[in-house]
Design a protein around this motif. Structure first.
Motif, PDB file in Angstrom:
ATOM      1  N   ALA A  61      -6.862 -15.164  38.735  1.00 53.45           N
ATOM      2  CA  ALA A  61      -5.811 -14.344  39.346  1.00 53.45           C
ATOM      3  C   ALA A  61      -4.740 -13.996  38.324  1.00 53.45           C
ATOM      4  N   TYR A  62      -4.477 -14.925  37.413  1.00 51.55           N
ATOM      5  CA  TYR A  62      -3.485 -14.668  36.369  1.00 51.55           C
ATOM      6  C   TYR A  62      -3.938 -13.524  35.460  1.00 51.55           C
ATOM      7  N   LEU A  63      -5.180 -13.594  34.996  1.00 53.41           N
ATOM      8  CA  LEU A  63      -5.696 -12.545  34.113  1.00 53.41           C
ATOM      9  C   LEU A  63      -5.879 -11.225  34.856  1.00 53.41           C
ATOM     10  N   ALA A  64      -6.230 -11.316  36.153  1.00 50.74           N
ATOM     11  CA  ALA A  64      -6.397 -10.092  36.933  1.00 50.74           C
ATOM     12  C   ALA A  64      -5.095  -9.325  37.075  1.00 50.74           C
ATOM     13  N   SER A  65      -3.975 -10.013  36.980  1.00 46.87           N
ATOM     14  CA  SER A  65      -2.682  -9.337  37.088  1.00 46.87           C
ATOM     15  C   SER A  65      -2.475  -8.338  35.956  1.00 46.87           C
ATOM     16  N   PHE A  66      -3.058  -8.627  34.793  1.00 42.69           N
ATOM     17  CA  PHE A  66      -2.895  -7.737  33.645  1.00 42.69           C
ATOM     18  C   PHE A  66      -3.929  -6.617  33.627  1.00 42.69           C
ATOM     19  N   ALA A  67      -4.886  -6.662  34.571  1.00 38.63           N
ATOM     20  CA  ALA A  67      -5.849  -5.565  34.676  1.00 38.63           C
ATOM     21  C   ALA A  67      -5.268  -4.370  35.411  1.00 38.63           C
ATOM     22  N   ASP A  68      -4.138  -4.574  36.085  1.00 37.59           N
ATOM     23  CA  ASP A  68      -3.499  -3.487  36.812  1.00 37.59           C
ATOM     24  C   ASP A  68      -2.984  -2.438  35.836  1.00 37.59           C
ATOM     25  N   ALA A  69      -3.222  -1.158  36.153  1.00 37.45           N
ATOM     26  CA  ALA A  69      -2.822  -0.067  35.248  1.00 37.45           C
ATOM     27  C   ALA A  69      -1.312   0.007  35.085  1.00 37.45           C
ATOM     28  N   ASP A  70      -0.569  -0.246  36.171  1.00 35.53           N
ATOM     29  CA  ASP A  70       0.891  -0.186  36.086  1.00 35.53           C
ATOM     30  C   ASP A  70       1.441  -1.299  35.203  1.00 35.53           C
ATOM     31  N   THR A  71       0.821  -2.471  35.279  1.00 35.36           N
ATOM     32  CA  THR A  71       1.255  -3.584  34.431  1.00 35.36           C
ATOM     33  C   THR A  71       0.999  -3.276  32.969  1.00 35.36           C
ATOM     34  N   THR A 243       9.666  -0.639  32.466  1.00 36.73           N
ATOM     35  CA  THR A 243       9.395  -1.619  31.421  1.00 36.73           C
ATOM     36  C   THR A 243       9.018  -2.950  32.072  1.00 36.73           C
ATOM     37  N   MET A 244       8.725  -3.942  31.278  1.00 36.70           N
ATOM     38  CA  MET A 244       8.302  -5.228  31.834  1.00 36.70           C
ATOM     39  C   MET A 244       9.350  -5.859  32.747  1.00 36.70           C
ATOM     40  N   PRO A 245      10.634  -5.923  32.373  1.00 37.88           N
ATOM     41  CA  PRO A 245      11.619  -6.483  33.307  1.00 37.88           C
ATOM     42  C   PRO A 245      11.693  -5.719  34.621  1.00 37.88           C
ATOM     43  N   LEU A 246      11.614  -4.390  34.572  1.00 38.76           N
ATOM     44  CA  LEU A 246      11.664  -3.595  35.804  1.00 38.76           C
ATOM     45  C   LEU A 246      10.405  -3.799  36.628  1.00 38.76           C
ATOM     46  N   HIS A 247       9.265  -3.908  35.957  1.00 39.72           N
ATOM     47  CA  HIS A 247       8.000  -4.107  36.677  1.00 39.72           C
ATOM     48  C   HIS A 247       7.971  -5.468  37.364  1.00 39.72           C
ATOM     49  N   LEU A 251       7.253  -5.989  41.396  1.00 38.43           N
ATOM     50  CA  LEU A 251       6.215  -6.882  41.924  1.00 38.43           C
ATOM     51  C   LEU A 251       6.814  -7.980  42.791  1.00 38.43           C
ATOM     52  N   TYR A 252       7.948  -8.501  42.385  1.00 37.67           N
ATOM     53  CA  TYR A 252       8.583  -9.561  43.162  1.00 37.67           C
ATOM     54  C   TYR A 252       9.054  -9.038  44.520  1.00 37.67           C
ATOM     55  N   ASN A 253       9.621  -7.847  44.530  1.00 33.87           N
ATOM     56  CA  ASN A 253      10.064  -7.263  45.805  1.00 33.87           C
ATOM     57  C   ASN A 253       8.905  -6.936  46.726  1.00 33.87           C
ATOM     58  N   GLU A 254       7.716  -6.761  46.168  1.00 30.82           N
ATOM     59  CA  GLU A 254       6.521  -6.519  46.978  1.00 30.82           C
ATOM     60  C   GLU A 254       5.814  -7.819  47.364  1.00 30.82           C
ATOM     61  N   TYR A 255       6.424  -8.948  47.068  1.00 34.94           N
ATOM     62  CA  TYR A 255       5.886 -10.279  47.362  1.00 34.94           C
ATOM     63  C   TYR A 255       4.591 -10.564  46.609  1.00 34.94           C
ATOM     64  N   ALA A 260       4.089 -10.923  39.507  1.00 32.68           N
ATOM     65  CA  ALA A 260       5.434 -10.904  38.941  1.00 32.68           C
ATOM     66  C   ALA A 260       5.617 -12.016  37.925  1.00 32.68           C
ATOM     67  N   PHE A 261       5.181 -13.223  38.269  1.00 27.88           N
ATOM     68  CA  PHE A 261       5.367 -14.343  37.344  1.00 27.88           C
ATOM     69  C   PHE A 261       4.390 -14.273  36.171  1.00 27.88           C
ATOM     70  N   ALA A 262       3.249 -13.605  36.356  1.00 27.55           N
ATOM     71  CA  ALA A 262       2.331 -13.420  35.229  1.00 27.55           C
ATOM     72  C   ALA A 262       2.970 -12.534  34.162  1.00 27.55           C
ATOM     73  N   VAL A 263       3.560 -11.420  34.590  1.00 28.17           N
ATOM     74  CA  VAL A 263       4.255 -10.546  33.639  1.00 28.17           C
ATOM     75  C   VAL A 263       5.460 -11.267  33.055  1.00 28.17           C
ATOM     76  N   ALA A 264       6.160 -12.043  33.890  1.00 32.21           N
ATOM     77  CA  ALA A 264       7.308 -12.814  33.396  1.00 32.21           C
ATOM     78  C   ALA A 264       6.870 -13.841  32.361  1.00 32.21           C
ATOM     79  N   SER A 265       5.698 -14.430  32.560  1.00 37.26           N
ATOM     80  CA  SER A 265       5.210 -15.412  31.577  1.00 37.26           C
ATOM     81  C   SER A 265       4.909 -14.745  30.244  1.00 37.26           C
ATOM     82  N   LEU A 266       4.365 -13.522  30.290  1.00 38.97           N
ATOM     83  CA  LEU A 266       4.113 -12.801  29.041  1.00 38.97           C
ATOM     84  C   LEU A 266       5.423 -12.485  28.322  1.00 38.97           C
ATOM     85  N   LEU A 267       6.417 -12.048  29.091  1.00 43.34           N
ATOM     86  CA  LEU A 267       7.724 -11.772  28.498  1.00 43.34           C
ATOM     87  C   LEU A 267       8.347 -13.052  27.947  1.00 43.34           C
TER      88      LEU A 267
END
Length: 289
Positions: A61-71, A243-247, A251-255, A260-267
């Motif tokens: 699930a963590y790696l799948a988060s980065f498969a999203d085109a928007d991410t 950008t990553m902070p905005l994304h 994601l967090y507002n969409e629950y 959200a935390f996967a992108v945060a971990s990359l940042l």
């Protein structure tokens, strides 16, 4: 009598501040424990929470988060912005530090004030200023629209806003270093026939290189993590100007907490990498002195 004098002297030395008495040792360890506890509560606990939430549903699930085109678009936009902003601010910082440290001119104090301006103004306010300048209802909005030029809610606006909030870092690191060097060696080099560019690259630049690298690292870290100014000028167009902070916020507002935390971990990893490089640069700089 001499023995009594030596005993009194030893007793006096033992009671002076800074001696390794039992109370001093106890207080030192208490302060160290409090400092570590405070650091763990404010730094390590949030970092651990980020990675725990990112990996809560497993590595797939963590790696799948980065498969999203928007991410991927958010990551690409963040790296692109940093790749443009950091070199430009490095050139500005070098030029500004050189002018301030080596020359006396009218407006010098005003230039120093302008360099400090982003540190005193909220990033959100600076973003609003750019909207008032380049937005559709701004001073240059109609002129830009007639020529089909997009600045606000587009990549140029994000780059400009990020440049504004990050341009003090390189200059502020270099100005005191160049002022400390003085002009004697450069004047000697020019007297011996060296040109201006050769003098710059051979005399002052090697001596301030660690300060330059340190300023570049700080500038890069702020550029990748900037939220306020970019949030105003980006328009939050998903997959285009986020950008990553905005994304992460979206994601967090969409629950979508894992995403959200996967992108945060990359940042976070990028920030930790920046800190590691900063520490290595500091150690190398101290050894080189």
């Amino acid at each position: 009598m001499a023995g009594g004098f030596l005993t009194a002297t030893r007793d006096d030395l033992a009671t002076r501040p800074g001696r390794d008495t039992l109370l001093a040792v106890l207080m030192r360890w208490v302060l160290i424990a409090l400092s570590l506890t405070f650091l763990a509560a404010l730094l390590f606990a949030p970092l651990a929470t980020v990675f725990f939430m990112a990996l809560e549903k497993g590595i797939r699930a963590y790696l799948a988060s980065f498969a999203d085109a928007d991410t991927r678009s958010a990551v690409r936009l963040t790296l692109t912005t940093a790749a443009v902003v950091v070199p430009l601010n490095t050139l500005f910082g070098l030029a500004a530090a050189w002018c301030i440290a080596k020359f006396e001119f009218h407006g010098k104090s005003f230039l120093i004030t302008l360099i400090d301006l982003p540190l005193a103004i909220s990033p959100v306010i600076s973003g609003m200023v750019y909207v008032l300048l380049f937005g559709l209802q701004g001073w240059f909005g109609e002129w830009l629209q007639e020529r089909d030029i997009s600045i606000i809610f587009a990549l140029p606006g994000i780059i400009i806003a990020t440049m504004f909030v990050t341009f003090p870092y390189v200059a502020r690191e270099l100005v005191p270093l160049m002022q400390q060097l003085g002009n004697d060696e450069e004047e000697a080099a020019i007297t011996l026939g060296a040109g201006g560019w050769m003098t710059f690259f051979r005399v002052p630049l090697p001596k301030v290189r660690w300060g330059l690298i340190y300023g570049v690292i700080l500038c890069n870290a702020r550029a990748m993590g900037e939220f306020g100014a970019v949030s105003v000028v980006s328009g939050h167009i998903r997959g285009v100007t986020t950008t990553m902070p905005l994304h992460i916020e979206i994601l967090y507002n969409e629950y979508n907490f894992v995403g959200a935390f996967a992108v945060a971990s990359l940042l976070t990893l990028l920030a930790v990498l920046t800190l590691v490089i900063k520490t290595l640069v500091e150690r190398r700089g101290y050894k080189g002195r």
